[in-house]
Design a protein around this motif. Structure first.
Motif, mmCIF file in Angstrom:
data_model
loop_
_atom_site.group_PDB
_atom_site.id
_atom_site.type_symbol
_atom_site.label_atom_id
_atom_site.label_comp_id
_atom_site.label_asym_id
_atom_site.label_seq_id
_atom_site.Cartn_x
_atom_site.Cartn_y
_atom_site.Cartn_z
ATOM 1 N N VAL A 131 9.162 -1.881 0.870
ATOM 2 C CA VAL A 131 9.963 -1.086 0.860
ATOM 3 C C VAL A 131 8.861 0.343 1.620
ATOM 4 O O VAL A 131 9.487 1.139 2.286
ATOM 5 C CB VAL A 131 10.317 -0.792 -0.366
ATOM 6 N N TYR A 132 7.458 -0.343 2.177
ATOM 7 C CA TYR A 132 6.580 0.780 2.599
ATOM 8 C C TYR A 132 6.796 0.115 4.305
ATOM 9 O O TYR A 132 5.812 0.672 4.860
ATOM 10 C CB TYR A 132 5.761 1.045 1.922
ATOM 11 N N VAL A 171 5.754 -5.330 7.075
ATOM 12 C CA VAL A 171 5.556 -5.630 5.920
ATOM 13 C C VAL A 171 3.926 -4.934 5.324
ATOM 14 O O VAL A 171 2.977 -5.868 6.010
ATOM 15 C CB VAL A 171 5.577 -6.040 5.251
ATOM 16 N N PRO A 172 3.090 -3.935 4.975
ATOM 17 C CA PRO A 172 1.624 -3.891 5.014
ATOM 18 C C PRO A 172 1.188 -4.712 3.859
ATOM 19 O O PRO A 172 1.800 -5.460 2.562
ATOM 20 C CB PRO A 172 1.942 -2.688 4.357
ATOM 21 N N LEU A 181 -1.176 3.454 -4.027
ATOM 22 C CA LEU A 181 -0.388 4.309 -4.522
ATOM 23 C C LEU A 181 -1.458 6.141 -5.838
ATOM 24 O O LEU A 181 -1.914 6.012 -6.002
ATOM 25 C CB LEU A 181 0.193 4.121 -6.183
ATOM 26 N N ALA A 182 -2.402 6.402 -4.314
ATOM 27 C CA ALA A 182 -3.321 7.285 -4.311
ATOM 28 C C ALA A 182 -2.532 8.424 -5.073
ATOM 29 O O ALA A 182 -1.647 9.200 -4.932
ATOM 30 C CB ALA A 182 -3.625 7.917 -3.276
ATOM 31 N N GLY A 203 5.554 11.646 1.903
ATOM 32 C CA GLY A 203 6.564 10.802 1.293
ATOM 33 C C GLY A 203 7.579 10.618 1.612
ATOM 34 O O GLY A 203 8.230 10.339 0.198
ATOM 35 N N GLY A 204 7.413 10.032 2.875
ATOM 36 C CA GLY A 204 8.428 8.272 3.547
ATOM 37 C C GLY A 204 9.912 9.226 3.214
ATOM 38 O O GLY A 204 10.674 8.783 2.150
#
Length: 90
Positions: A41-42, A53-54, A59-60, A85-86
């Motif tokens: 999704v990122y 795809v990373p 998730l800081a 925020g995407g």
């Protein structure tokens, strides 16, 4: 116009594994996503840019998390791509 993904040399698998291990140790496993399904999704937003795809997503939740992430990236030679925020097109 669709922007092509720039050619960026990828780090070795060993470097990525080391970075993931350090991230999990220092930030806690709940803040580090590394399963492909979780990271997909990122890979893109609502723009037409081609994503990748990373290997992991952090998730800081604090400036300290960001500091630790960047220190680990520098230590292991694994690049970081910041994401806000995407919320849509960039």
């Amino acid at each position: 116009m669709v922007q092509l993904r720039p050619e960026v040399p990828l780090p070795s698998a060993a470097a990525v594994d080391r970075a993931l291990s350090l991230l999990s140790q220092r930030l806690g496993e709940s803040k580090v996503l590394s399963r492909a399904e979780s990271c997909e999704v990122y890979a893109s937003d609502d723009s037409e840019a081609i994503g990748r795809v990373p290997s992991a997503v952090v998730l800081a939740t604090s400036p300290k998390d960001i500091q630790e992430t960047l220190a680990i990236a520098a230590e292991t030679g694994v690049p970081v791509t910041p994401r806000s925020g995407g919320t849509g097109r960039v």
